[in-house]
Write an enzyme that holds these catalytic residues in place. Structure first.
Site, PDB file in Angstrom:
ATOM      1  N   ARG A   1       0.812  -1.232   0.000  1.00  0.00           N
ATOM      2  CA  ARG A   1       0.000   0.000   0.000  1.00  0.00           C
ATOM      3  C   ARG A   1       0.840   1.275   0.000  1.00  0.00           C
ATOM      4  NH1 ARG A   1      -2.841  -3.154   3.516  1.00  0.00           N
ATOM      5  NH2 ARG A   1      -4.683  -4.084   2.562  1.00  0.00           N
TER       6      ARG A   1
ATOM      7  N   HIS B   1       2.000  13.202 -28.710  1.00  0.00           N
ATOM      8  CA  HIS B   1       1.524  11.866 -28.342  1.00  0.00           C
ATOM      9  C   HIS B   1       0.937  11.141 -29.553  1.00  0.00           C
ATOM     10  CE1 HIS B   1       1.125  12.731 -23.749  1.00  0.00           C
ATOM     11  NE2 HIS B   1       2.294  12.210 -24.061  1.00  0.00           N
TER      12      HIS B   1
ATOM     13  N   ASN C   1       1.539  19.970 -20.706  1.00  0.00           N
ATOM     14  CA  ASN C   1       1.310  19.159 -21.910  1.00  0.00           C
ATOM     15  C   ASN C   1       1.469  19.963 -23.192  1.00  0.00           C
ATOM     16  OD1 ASN C   1       0.706  16.615 -20.694  1.00  0.00           O
ATOM     17  ND2 ASN C   1      -1.160  17.564 -19.930  1.00  0.00           N
TER      18      ASN C   1
ATOM     19  N   GLU D   1      12.021  18.901 -23.604  1.00  0.00           N
ATOM     20  CA  GLU D   1      11.263  19.233 -22.383  1.00  0.00           C
ATOM     21  C   GLU D   1      11.819  20.505 -21.723  1.00  0.00           C
ATOM     22  OE1 GLU D   1       8.482  17.815 -21.721  1.00  0.00           O
ATOM     23  OE2 GLU D   1       8.570  15.648 -22.088  1.00  0.00           O
TER      24      GLU D   1
ATOM     25  N   HIS E   1       2.224  18.334 -26.462  1.00  0.00           N
ATOM     26  CA  HIS E   1       2.044  16.893 -26.257  1.00  0.00           C
ATOM     27  C   HIS E   1       0.844  16.311 -27.004  1.00  0.00           C
ATOM     28  CE1 HIS E   1       5.220  17.338 -23.395  1.00  0.00           C
ATOM     29  NE2 HIS E   1       5.125  16.093 -22.967  1.00  0.00           N
TER      30      HIS E   1
ATOM     31  N   LYS F   1       3.898  11.840 -10.589  1.00  0.00           N
ATOM     32  CA  LYS F   1       3.131  10.968 -11.488  1.00  0.00           C
ATOM     33  C   LYS F   1       3.962   9.727 -11.804  1.00  0.00           C
ATOM     34  CE  LYS F   1       1.138  12.842 -15.158  1.00  0.00           C
ATOM     35  NZ  LYS F   1       0.569  13.782 -16.145  1.00  0.00           N
TER      36      LYS F   1
ATOM     37  N   HIS G   1      10.354  10.487 -27.299  1.00  0.00           N
ATOM     38  CA  HIS G   1       9.298  11.352 -26.761  1.00  0.00           C
ATOM     39  C   HIS G   1       9.613  12.827 -27.067  1.00  0.00           C
ATOM     40  CE1 HIS G   1       6.164  12.743 -24.109  1.00  0.00           C
ATOM     41  NE2 HIS G   1       7.036  13.447 -23.407  1.00  0.00           N
TER      42      HIS G   1
ATOM     43  N   GLU H   1      -3.334  17.640 -11.082  1.00  0.00           N
ATOM     44  CA  GLU H   1      -3.636  17.947 -12.472  1.00  0.00           C
ATOM     45  C   GLU H   1      -5.079  18.341 -12.749  1.00  0.00           C
ATOM     46  OE1 GLU H   1      -2.843  14.998 -15.654  1.00  0.00           O
ATOM     47  OE2 GLU H   1      -1.194  16.327 -16.134  1.00  0.00           O
TER      48      GLU H   1
ATOM     49  N   LYS I   1       8.933  23.322 -13.595  1.00  0.00           N
ATOM     50  CA  LYS I   1       8.080  22.170 -13.298  1.00  0.00           C
ATOM     51  C   LYS I   1       7.535  22.271 -11.866  1.00  0.00           C
ATOM     52  CE  LYS I   1       6.548  17.792 -13.745  1.00  0.00           C
ATOM     53  NZ  LYS I   1       6.456  16.651 -14.590  1.00  0.00           N
TER      54      LYS I   1
ATOM     55  N   ARG J   1      -1.679  22.529 -14.067  1.00  0.00           N
ATOM     56  CA  ARG J   1      -0.685  21.500 -14.394  1.00  0.00           C
ATOM     57  C   ARG J   1      -0.798  21.038 -15.852  1.00  0.00           C
ATOM     58  NH1 ARG J   1       1.509  16.656 -10.513  1.00  0.00           N
ATOM     59  NH2 ARG J   1       2.861  15.748 -12.071  1.00  0.00           N
TER      60      ARG J   1
HETATM   61  N1  LIG Z   1       5.996  10.726 -14.775  1.00  0.00           N
HETATM   62  C1  LIG Z   1       6.062  11.819 -15.498  1.00  0.00           C
HETATM   63  O1  LIG Z   1       5.645  12.900 -15.082  1.00  0.00           O
HETATM   64  C2  LIG Z   1       6.682  11.730 -16.868  1.00  0.00           C
HETATM   65  C3  LIG Z   1       6.959  12.908 -17.578  1.00  0.00           C
HETATM   66  C4  LIG Z   1       7.609  12.786 -18.835  1.00  0.00           C
HETATM   67  C5  LIG Z   1       7.934  11.533 -19.327  1.00  0.00           C
HETATM   68  N2  LIG Z   1       7.634  10.414 -18.577  1.00  0.00           N
HETATM   69  C6  LIG Z   1       7.973   9.085 -19.089  1.00  0.00           C
HETATM   70  O2  LIG Z   1       9.396   8.992 -19.195  1.00  0.00           O
HETATM   71  C7  LIG Z   1       9.708   7.992 -20.156  1.00  0.00           C
HETATM   72  C8  LIG Z   1      10.844   8.471 -21.030  1.00  0.00           C
HETATM   73  O3  LIG Z   1      11.950   8.745 -20.203  1.00  0.00           O
HETATM   74  P1  LIG Z   1      13.438   8.809 -20.806  1.00  0.00           P
HETATM   75  O4  LIG Z   1      13.439   9.618 -22.023  1.00  0.00           O
HETATM   76  O5  LIG Z   1      14.320   9.186 -19.674  1.00  0.00           O
HETATM   77  O6  LIG Z   1      13.655   7.324 -21.310  1.00  0.00           O
HETATM   78  P2  LIG Z   1      14.412   6.042 -20.735  1.00  0.00           P
HETATM   79  O7  LIG Z   1      14.225   5.910 -19.281  1.00  0.00           O
HETATM   80  O8  LIG Z   1      13.994   4.911 -21.586  1.00  0.00           O
HETATM   81  O9  LIG Z   1      15.951   6.360 -21.022  1.00  0.00           O
HETATM   82  C9  LIG Z   1      16.397   6.520 -22.350  1.00  0.00           C
HETATM   83  C10 LIG Z   1      17.561   5.570 -22.682  1.00  0.00           C
HETATM   84  O10 LIG Z   1      18.755   6.056 -22.092  1.00  0.00           O
HETATM   85  C11 LIG Z   1      19.368   5.034 -21.294  1.00  0.00           C
HETATM   86  N3  LIG Z   1      20.029   5.747 -20.201  1.00  0.00           N
HETATM   87  C12 LIG Z   1      19.434   6.357 -19.171  1.00  0.00           C
HETATM   88  N4  LIG Z   1      20.335   7.046 -18.460  1.00  0.00           N
HETATM   89  C13 LIG Z   1      21.532   6.853 -19.037  1.00  0.00           C
HETATM   90  C14 LIG Z   1      22.844   7.330 -18.767  1.00  0.00           C
HETATM   91  N5  LIG Z   1      23.100   8.204 -17.787  1.00  0.00           N
HETATM   92  N6  LIG Z   1      23.845   6.914 -19.566  1.00  0.00           N
HETATM   93  C15 LIG Z   1      23.593   6.073 -20.612  1.00  0.00           C
HETATM   94  N7  LIG Z   1      22.366   5.618 -20.937  1.00  0.00           N
HETATM   95  C16 LIG Z   1      21.352   6.014 -20.160  1.00  0.00           C
HETATM   96  C17 LIG Z   1      18.238   4.141 -20.889  1.00  0.00           C
HETATM   97  O11 LIG Z   1      18.689   2.858 -20.569  1.00  0.00           O
HETATM   98  C18 LIG Z   1      17.386   4.152 -22.154  1.00  0.00           C
HETATM   99  O12 LIG Z   1      17.936   3.254 -23.090  1.00  0.00           O
HETATM  100  C19 LIG Z   1       8.438   7.705 -20.934  1.00  0.00           C
HETATM  101  O13 LIG Z   1       7.940   6.452 -20.551  1.00  0.00           O
HETATM  102  C20 LIG Z   1       7.484   8.811 -20.472  1.00  0.00           C
HETATM  103  O14 LIG Z   1       6.132   8.394 -20.468  1.00  0.00           O
HETATM  104  C21 LIG Z   1       7.021  10.496 -17.383  1.00  0.00           C
HETATM  105 ZN   LIG Z   2       6.742  15.033 -22.047  1.00  0.00          ZN
END
Ligand SMILES: NC(=O)c1ccc[n+]([C@@H]2O[C@H](COP(=O)([O-])OP(=O)(O)OC[C@H]3O[C@@H](n4cnc5c(N)ncnc54)[C@H](O)[C@@H]3O)[C@@H](O)[C@H]2O)c1
Ligand SMILES: [Zn+2]
Length: 376
Positions: free
Chosen positions: A134, A264, A257, A197, A260, A155, A277, A249, A239, A253
């Protein structure tokens, strides 16, 4: 407001996120990983509490040993779970595996999760932490530039085979530790994706930040760490300003987007294979700027300013493939933010003044899609 390289005499900067559930800190700096054990103690995580370090298969060989060493030296008992790198890991299967690992490792309600990785690790490990027994505390240790965004705001979640982020929770981290030095190993395309971003945060909130990004673009692309640190610090500040006002949200908030809706849709029609992304929302921000000029009478240079800055960061500003308008519109209609089947967009009156606009006629979106495809 923005400070130059030569003026800084500090190593770690702290920002506070004020949410109704609980305030917490975001620490930004260079070489901060070494501070993890002392920050855990400062947050009253005792050495008798088990730590569950979740990371991915790319990050694990780069950084896990150092972290493990320093945590163990401080007396912590650490269990490690490594998930496959990539978006596919935001799944029920990964979650199930994490529950098994955690139970086998004897985790209990007092245990603490450490999410070491990009947005994927942060989202899935965060959702694990939100749901295991939980809810147990978790710490975000972002390793991608994009994750300056995803690690703040609470989130967390995973994808369903029918769509992204369908299962999730709001679960605020105990704290966020952003060690800018970790970005040195990030693949170029992921760095560039993260800049989208950063640019978004500047456009929705802060004219001065936009100008600063223009000026420091080269240093940022060359990964000058103090300059990168400044960009991350400012991005986090935006942020935090937005989520502190609106934890769940309901209102403001939603401006996060920006770019986006089209972004998306592009990710979805290309089945998350073609664009990162950031690349998708880069094109989405150009579309949002075009729509802003049309619908909100925003100054027409908004489009060019957006394109110029994104291009400087090697981000795409046009749709390269000929995905059908129908397919793209279909996804936009399904967008979780859409109300009563109308098209909803976050639009900009001018840099720093952003709002959610409902009921946008389809014909206007078709025009924008045509411009984005034609290169006009
Ligand atoms: N929760 C939220 O508010 C929120 C906001 C924006 C995006 N997201 C989510 O985030 C995700 C995308 O995140 P991302 O772009 O960080 O992708 P990711 O976590 O897949 O990382 C991108 C790539 O880089 C590699 N990597 C990470 N750090 C590294 C480092 N220091 N050195 C070498 N390689 C490294 C990872 O293994 C991966 O292959 C999506 O799923 C998206 O939906 C969430
Ligand atoms: Zn985003």
């Amino acid at each position: 407001m923005l400070i130059g390289k030569e003026q800084r005499g500090f190593k770690m900067r702290e920002l506070r996120v004020q949410t109704k559930s609980r305030p917490y800190s975001v620490f930004v700096g260079i070489d901060l990983l070494t501070q993890l054990p002392s920050l855990l103690l400062r947050h009253e995580v005792q050495t008798k509490q088990k730590l569950f370090l979740v990371t991915d298969s790319h990050v694990y060989p780069l950084y896990a040993n150092d972290i493990l060493g320093s945590l163990q030296a401080a007396g912590y008992d650490v269990h490690i779970a490594v998930i496959p790198a990539g978006e596919k890991s935001k799944s029920l299967e990964t979650l199930d595996q994490l529950y098994s690992d955690a139970i086998n490792a004897g985790l209990d309600r007092s245990s603490v999760v450490l999410a070491l990785g990009g947005g994927v690790v942060g989202d899935v490990a965060g959702f694990f932490a939100a749901s295991f027994m939980r809810g147990i505390p978790f710490v975000q240790i972002p390793t991608t530039l994009l994750a300056h965004d995803s690690s703040i705001g609470g989130k967390v979640g995973i994808n369903h085979k029918l769509g992204k982020n369908y299962m999730g929770a709001f679960h605020q981290p105990l704290f966020v530790l952003f060690d800018v030095k970790l970005l040195a190993s990030l693949p170029e395309r992921e760095l560039v994706s993260g800049f989208a971003e950063v640019v978004k945060h500047a456009f929705i909130w802060d004219k001065q930040f936009v100008a600063w990004l223009e000026e420091n673009n080269k240093a940022l692309m060359q990964r000058d760490l103090p300059i990168l640190e400044e960009a991350i610090y400012q991005g986090c500040k935006v942020k935090i300003s937005v989520v502190s006002d609106d934890e769940r949200e309901n209102g403001i908030r939603a401006i996060l987007n920006y770019g986006h809706t089209i972004g998306h849709a592009l990710e979805s029609v290309s089945e998350y294979q073609f664009y990162t992304h950031g690349e998708a929302i880069s094109i989405g921000m150009v579309g949002a700027a075009m729509l802003s000029v049309d619908v909100l009478d925003a100054p027409s240079n908004l489009i060019q300013d957006t394109e110029t800055l994104l291009r400087k960061f090697s981000l795409p500003i046009r749709i390269e493939n000929n995905w059908s308008d129908e397919a793209l519109l279909q996804v936009m209609k399904r967008d979780k933010k859409a109300k009563q089947g109308n098209y909803t967009f976050v639009l900009s009156e001018e840099v720093g003044k952003t709002q959610v606009v409902n009921g946008i006629p389809e014909v206007k979106i078709r025009e924008v899609l045509q411009k984005l495809k034609r290169g006009g």
